[in-house]
Every structure is written in structure tokens, then in C-alpha cells.
Write a protein that holds these residues in place. Structure first.
Motif, PDB file in Angstrom:
ATOM      1  N   GLY A  29       3.048  -4.849  -7.045  1.00 12.65           N
ATOM      2  CA  GLY A  29       4.010  -5.948  -7.104  1.00 12.65           C
ATOM      3  C   GLY A  29       4.390  -6.536  -5.762  1.00 12.65           C
ATOM      4  N   ILE A  30       4.145  -5.805  -4.675  1.00 15.88           N
ATOM      5  CA  ILE A  30       4.453  -6.300  -3.319  1.00 15.88           C
ATOM      6  C   ILE A  30       3.138  -6.688  -2.661  1.00 15.88           C
ATOM      7  CG2 ILE A  30       5.548  -5.792  -1.115  1.00 15.88           C
ATOM      8  CD1 ILE A  30       7.460  -5.825  -3.511  1.00 15.88           C
ATOM      9  N   ASP A  31       2.873  -7.971  -2.565  1.00 15.94           N
ATOM     10  CA  ASP A  31       1.568  -8.448  -2.078  1.00 15.94           C
ATOM     11  C   ASP A  31       1.675  -8.889  -0.622  1.00 15.94           C
ATOM     12  OD1 ASP A  31      -1.102  -8.859  -2.432  1.00 15.94           O
ATOM     13  OD2 ASP A  31      -0.907 -10.750  -3.512  1.00 15.94           O
ATOM     14  N   GLU A  32       1.825  -7.919   0.255  1.00 17.70           N
ATOM     15  CA  GLU A  32       2.004  -8.176   1.693  1.00 17.70           C
ATOM     16  C   GLU A  32       0.680  -8.494   2.383  1.00 17.70           C
ATOM     17  OE1 GLU A  32       4.580  -7.608   4.530  1.00 17.70           O
ATOM     18  OE2 GLU A  32       5.444  -8.723   2.863  1.00 17.70           O
ATOM     19  N   PRO A  33       0.694  -9.382   3.367  1.00 16.17           N
ATOM     20  CA  PRO A  33      -0.504  -9.614   4.181  1.00 16.17           C
ATOM     21  C   PRO A  33      -0.668  -8.496   5.208  1.00 16.17           C
ATOM     22  CG  PRO A  33       1.296 -10.955   4.994  1.00 16.17           C
ATOM     23  CD  PRO A  33       1.809 -10.267   3.754  1.00 16.17           C
ATOM     24  N   LEU A  34      -1.808  -8.465   5.846  1.00 15.40           N
ATOM     25  CA  LEU A  34      -2.049  -7.494   6.910  1.00 15.40           C
ATOM     26  C   LEU A  34      -1.152  -7.777   8.110  1.00 15.40           C
ATOM     27  CD1 LEU A  34      -5.960  -7.203   7.028  1.00 15.40           C
ATOM     28  CD2 LEU A  34      -4.346  -5.739   5.809  1.00 15.40           C
ATOM     29  N   SER A  81     -10.352  -5.167  -4.401  1.00 19.66           N
ATOM     30  CA  SER A  81      -9.111  -5.404  -5.135  1.00 19.66           C
ATOM     31  C   SER A  81      -8.707  -6.853  -4.903  1.00 19.66           C
ATOM     32  CB  SER A  81      -8.031  -4.456  -4.612  1.00 19.66           C
ATOM     33  OG  SER A  81      -6.737  -4.945  -4.874  1.00 19.66           O
ATOM     34  N   ASP A  82      -7.973  -7.418  -5.860  1.00 19.86           N
ATOM     35  CA  ASP A  82      -7.581  -8.824  -5.735  1.00 19.86           C
ATOM     36  C   ASP A  82      -6.218  -9.014  -5.072  1.00 19.86           C
ATOM     37  OD1 ASP A  82      -6.082  -7.778  -7.794  1.00 19.86           O
ATOM     38  OD2 ASP A  82      -6.528  -9.371  -9.235  1.00 19.86           O
ATOM     39  N   LEU A  83      -5.679  -7.961  -4.440  1.00 16.87           N
ATOM     40  CA  LEU A  83      -4.424  -8.104  -3.713  1.00 16.87           C
ATOM     41  C   LEU A  83      -4.690  -8.632  -2.302  1.00 16.87           C
ATOM     42  CD1 LEU A  83      -2.567  -4.869  -4.879  1.00 16.87           C
ATOM     43  CD2 LEU A  83      -2.336  -7.207  -5.761  1.00 16.87           C
ATOM     44  N   MET A  84      -3.690  -9.277  -1.706  1.00 16.88           N
ATOM     45  CA  MET A  84      -3.886  -9.975  -0.437  1.00 16.88           C
ATOM     46  C   MET A  84      -4.386  -9.058   0.678  1.00 16.88           C
ATOM     47  SD  MET A  84      -1.196 -12.242   1.842  1.00 16.88           S
ATOM     48  CE  MET A  84      -0.629 -13.107   0.385  1.00 16.88           C
ATOM     49  N   ARG A  85      -3.830  -7.862   0.788  1.00 21.01           N
ATOM     50  CA  ARG A  85      -4.199  -6.985   1.912  1.00 21.01           C
ATOM     51  C   ARG A  85      -5.670  -6.552   1.847  1.00 21.01           C
ATOM     52  NH1 ARG A  85      -0.533  -4.534  -1.521  1.00 21.01           N
ATOM     53  NH2 ARG A  85      -0.896  -2.402  -2.272  1.00 21.01           N
ATOM     54  N   THR A  86      -6.208  -6.392   0.633  1.00 17.12           N
ATOM     55  CA  THR A  86      -7.621  -6.031   0.528  1.00 17.12           C
ATOM     56  C   THR A  86      -8.509  -7.259   0.714  1.00 17.12           C
ATOM     57  OG1 THR A  86      -7.206  -6.066  -1.865  1.00 17.12           O
ATOM     58  CG2 THR A  86      -7.510  -3.916  -0.830  1.00 17.12           C
ATOM     59  N   LYS A  87      -8.057  -8.411   0.222  1.00 19.16           N
ATOM     60  CA  LYS A  87      -8.830  -9.642   0.430  1.00 19.16           C
ATOM     61  C   LYS A  87      -8.996  -9.924   1.926  1.00 19.16           C
ATOM     62  CE  LYS A  87      -7.802 -12.296  -3.780  1.00 19.16           C
ATOM     63  NZ  LYS A  87      -7.183 -13.529  -4.310  1.00 19.16           N
ATOM     64  N   GLN A  88      -7.918  -9.768   2.673  1.00 20.81           N
ATOM     65  CA  GLN A  88      -7.978 -10.016   4.120  1.00 20.81           C
ATOM     66  C   GLN A  88      -8.824  -8.957   4.822  1.00 20.81           C
ATOM     67  OE1 GLN A  88      -3.758 -10.240   5.035  1.00 20.81           O
ATOM     68  NE2 GLN A  88      -3.757 -12.475   4.887  1.00 20.81           N
ATOM     69  N   THR A  89      -8.776  -7.733   4.314  1.00 19.22           N
ATOM     70  CA  THR A  89      -9.572  -6.655   4.921  1.00 19.22           C
ATOM     71  C   THR A  89     -11.063  -6.891   4.720  1.00 19.22           C
ATOM     72  OG1 THR A  89      -7.790  -5.041   4.576  1.00 19.22           O
ATOM     73  CG2 THR A  89     -10.001  -4.165   4.958  1.00 19.22           C
ATOM     74  N   VAL A  90     -11.468  -7.210   3.489  1.00 19.50           N
ATOM     75  CA  VAL A  90     -12.896  -7.412   3.225  1.00 19.50           C
ATOM     76  C   VAL A  90     -13.403  -8.635   3.983  1.00 19.50           C
ATOM     77  CG1 VAL A  90     -12.725  -8.845   1.122  1.00 19.50           C
ATOM     78  CG2 VAL A  90     -14.657  -7.299   1.420  1.00 19.50           C
ATOM     79  N   HIS A  91     -12.571  -9.669   4.116  1.00 20.53           N
ATOM     80  CA  HIS A  91     -12.970 -10.848   4.897  1.00 20.53           C
ATOM     81  C   HIS A  91     -13.185 -10.464   6.365  1.00 20.53           C
ATOM     82  CE1 HIS A  91     -13.199 -15.013   6.229  1.00 20.53           C
ATOM     83  NE2 HIS A  91     -12.308 -14.720   7.168  1.00 20.53           N
ATOM     84  N   GLY A  92     -12.280  -9.641   6.900  1.00 21.95           N
ATOM     85  CA  GLY A  92     -12.416  -9.210   8.290  1.00 21.95           C
ATOM     86  C   GLY A  92     -13.651  -8.367   8.524  1.00 21.95           C
ATOM     87  N   ILE A  93     -14.046  -7.591   7.530  1.00 18.84           N
ATOM     88  CA  ILE A  93     -15.253  -6.753   7.639  1.00 18.84           C
ATOM     89  C   ILE A  93     -16.509  -7.618   7.602  1.00 18.84           C
ATOM     90  CG2 ILE A  93     -16.637  -4.995   6.460  1.00 18.84           C
ATOM     91  CD1 ILE A  93     -13.963  -3.736   5.539  1.00 18.84           C
ATOM     92  N   LEU A  94     -16.600  -8.485   6.605  1.00 18.93           N
ATOM     93  CA  LEU A  94     -17.808  -9.300   6.439  1.00 18.93           C
ATOM     94  C   LEU A  94     -17.983 -10.313   7.561  1.00 18.93           C
ATOM     95  CD1 LEU A  94     -17.832  -9.962   2.580  1.00 18.93           C
ATOM     96  CD2 LEU A  94     -18.999  -8.163   3.879  1.00 18.93           C
ATOM     97  N   GLU A  95     -16.883 -10.738   8.152  1.00 20.32           N
ATOM     98  CA  GLU A  95     -16.927 -11.697   9.258  1.00 20.32           C
ATOM     99  C   GLU A  95     -17.741 -11.171  10.435  1.00 20.32           C
ATOM    100  OE1 GLU A  95     -13.470 -14.689  10.668  1.00 20.32           O
ATOM    101  OE2 GLU A  95     -13.118 -12.587  11.160  1.00 20.32           O
TER     102      GLU A  95
END
Length: 323
Positions: free
Chosen positions: A80-85, A111-125
Motif C-alpha cells: 500500500g505504500i508505493d515509495e520511490p527509490l 513487481s509492478d510497484l514503483m521501487r521495483t520498476k525503478q530498480t529494474v530500469h536502473g539495472i537494464l540501463e
């Protein structure tokens, strides 16, 4: 009375352990007794090992999300708490990406939560091969739901557990998920993944004249001590092909801990002898990396799984030093 259309049917061709002539060019040719009208319409080549249909093993790398502000402040996030990195979290994701930049992944899930979305983007980048890969976001990979405890300090969750006469990890706050429910989510995703790899391996080998190459295995071995983990001994054979797939999964600490427990107890996964029981039961640090080799056979009750590493954090040394 006129003759009907000539019958056709698919044939499943099993390639024996020895060499065999490719069957792809035979599709469309007559088979069976002369005059029968039977023709080969499709073929599927697989490998036989111990009497079963062989499927190449695949690798699965699980990575936890990077740090958020609430991680640092020990506040329960759950779903329920969708915090960014946080700034540190972005650095951790980039460090994981640099560490894995030469690994070739065929599938990426998050996962479709913000912290995992930002993490996977940072990895693939940072990846040399996977920068433009499509990420499949899956709600089954979300963190455990903590109900009324979400957004509140960890100390309050522990106080709730004590008041209920239970230990904190086992305690389920009102509106939260039980550990068994989280485990079933993980089991459901893993079984889906296994079926996906089996299906794609069959499609890729259909009428193919070449076995899968070992380039996926080679790229992973540059970073992780695969050793004898590449093919479970019970199903290996001389000349076996390389990995059928290399999967990256980005999720959350509590969820991946639950999945690890499922591998250990239900799948009887083999782990490196150097790992202690406490290491196996601990929550992964932010962007900790765990790698498994999974081997499948059609009809198996359960896959054979072997652990390469758990909660690896070698890539975090410089990030920790600069904090």
C-alpha cells in the motif's frame, strides 16, 4: 463416392542420445505405407535422458528492490505504500546493473510497484545486451501485504505481534497476507515461469537442426560461480545443450525470502555447503542477488533446483563506502 481429403497428422520425433538426421526437410513428405496418403505435417525435436523428455536447464536471478526512504526509516511499506527509490537506492540499482552488464537475459519480470520498476530500469540501463528488453510487470511479485501496519514503524508491528502472543514474522496484521498466502503467490509465479520456459523451449526446437548454444551459460559464469550447478547431475548427459533461458526477476525482500523457503522445503533445492541456516533465513539486503539453476522434464512432479548464491552483495561495496 469420392475420396475425402488425405489424412494428415503431427508426429513427435524424439532424438536419441546419438546423432540423428535433421527431420525439418522431411515435413510435407509422404510417410507410412505406400498409398496411405499420410504426410509429415510437423515435427518436434527434443532430447532423451533416462527415458524422459529432456529440456535444457534455465537460470533465474532474483534481485530485491533498491533502498527507499522508508527502508532507511524502518517503516513498513508492503503493497500500500508505493515509495520511490532514495538516492542510495538509485545508486544500488546502477551498481547491480554494472555488475550484471555482460549477463544475457532472455526474460525480465518485475513487481509492478514503483521501487521495483525503478530498480529494474536502473539495472537494464547499464546492460550491454538487455537495455531495450520489454519488462513484464507481474502483481504476483509484489511484497507481502501488511494491512493496517503499512505506513507505520516496524516497532509498532512488533508490538502488535507481542500483544497477539505471536512472533513478528508469523504474525498477520488485520488486512494483511499470511505467510502461506505469500508462499502460494510465489509458487504460482514459479510454476507459471517453468511452464513458459518449457513451452518456449519446445517452440524454439520445433523442426530446428541446432541445439541451444551455451552463450547464456557463459555470460552468467563470468559473474557467478556456476561450477557443477549448470546441469543437475541426475539429468545431465554428455553433449547436453546450454541454458534454454536466462531469467531476471526483480521483487522484494520479504517475498524473495518466502520464495527461498519454498525452494528449500518444497522443492528440496540444493544449496552451497558454505551457506549457513541463518543466511538462508535472512531477508535479502537491497539489490541483493540470488541465482538458481532450474532443470525441467515434461511430466516431472517438481523441477530440480540448485542454488548458485544467495543475497550476493559484492556490487554494493562502493555504494556503502560512499555513503
Amino acid at each position: 463416392m469420392q475420396d475425402g481429403p488425405r489424412p494428415t497428422f503431427p508426429i513427435l520425433v524424439l532424438r536419441p542420445l546419438g546423432p540423428c538426421r535433421p527431420l525439418g526437410p522431411l515435413v510435407g513428405r509422404a510417410v507410412g505405407p505406400p498409398g496411405s496418403g499420410l504426410r509429415l505435417t510437423s515435427c518436434h525435436r527434443t532430447y532423451v535422458a533416462g527415458g524422459g523428455n529432456w529440456a535444457s536447464p534455465f537460470s533465474a536471478a532474483g534481485i530485491t528492490a533498491g533502498e527507499t526512504r522508508f527502508n532507511r526509516e524502518k517503516i513498513i511499506q508492503g503493497q500500500g505504500i508505493d515509495e520511490p527509490l532514495s538516492e542510495t537506492g538509485f545508486k544500488q540499482a546502477a551498481a547491480a546493473g554494472i555488475f550484471l552488464n555482460n549477463v544475457k537475459f532472455t526474460h525480465v519480470f518485475s513487481s509492478d510497484l514503483m521501487r521495483t520498476k525503478q530498480t529494474v530500469h536502473g539495472i537494464l540501463e547499464k546492460s550491454r545486451f538487455c537495455k531495450d528488453m520489454t519488462v513484464k510487470y507481474d502483481s504476483r511479485l509484489r511484497e507481502r501485504k501488511y494491512g493496517v501496519a503499512e505506513g507505520r514503524p516496524l516497532s509498532e508491528l512488533r508490538a502488535m505481534a507481542r500483544a497477539a502472543g505471536e512472533e513478528c514474522p508469523v504474525f498477520t496484521p488485520p488486512g494483511g497476507e499470511t505467510l502461506d498466502q505469500v508462499k502460494m503467490r510465489g509458487k504460482d509465479f514459479f510454476e507459471f515461469l517453468c511452464q513458459l520456459i518449457l513451452k518456449e523451449a519446445g517452440q524454439n526446437e520445433q523442426c530446428s537442426q541446432e541445439a541451444p548454444s551455451n552463450h547464456l551459460e557463459t555470460s552468467l559464469a563470468e559473474r557467478f560461480p556456476l561450477g557443477n550447478n549448470c546441469a543437475p547431475r541426475s539429468k545431465s548427459k554428455p553433449g547436453a545443450p546450454g541454458f534454454a533461458a536466462s531469467v531476471l526477476v526483480v521483487s522484494h525482500g520479504g517475498y524473495l525470502k518466502s520464495l527461498l523457503g519454498y525452494f528449500l522445503t518444497d522443492l528440496e533445492c540444493s544449496f552451497p555447503a558454505t551457506l549457513s541456516r541463518s543466511e538462508l533465513s535472512s531477508v535479502s539486503p537491497n539489490t541483493g542477488i540470488s541465482v538458481f539453476i532450474v532443470s525441467l522434464e515434461e511430466g516431472d512432479v517438481k523441477p530440480t533446483t540448485q542454488c548458485v548464491c544467495v543475497n550476493l552483495q559484492d556490487h554494493l561495496t562502493e555504494v556503502t563506502d560512499t555513503q
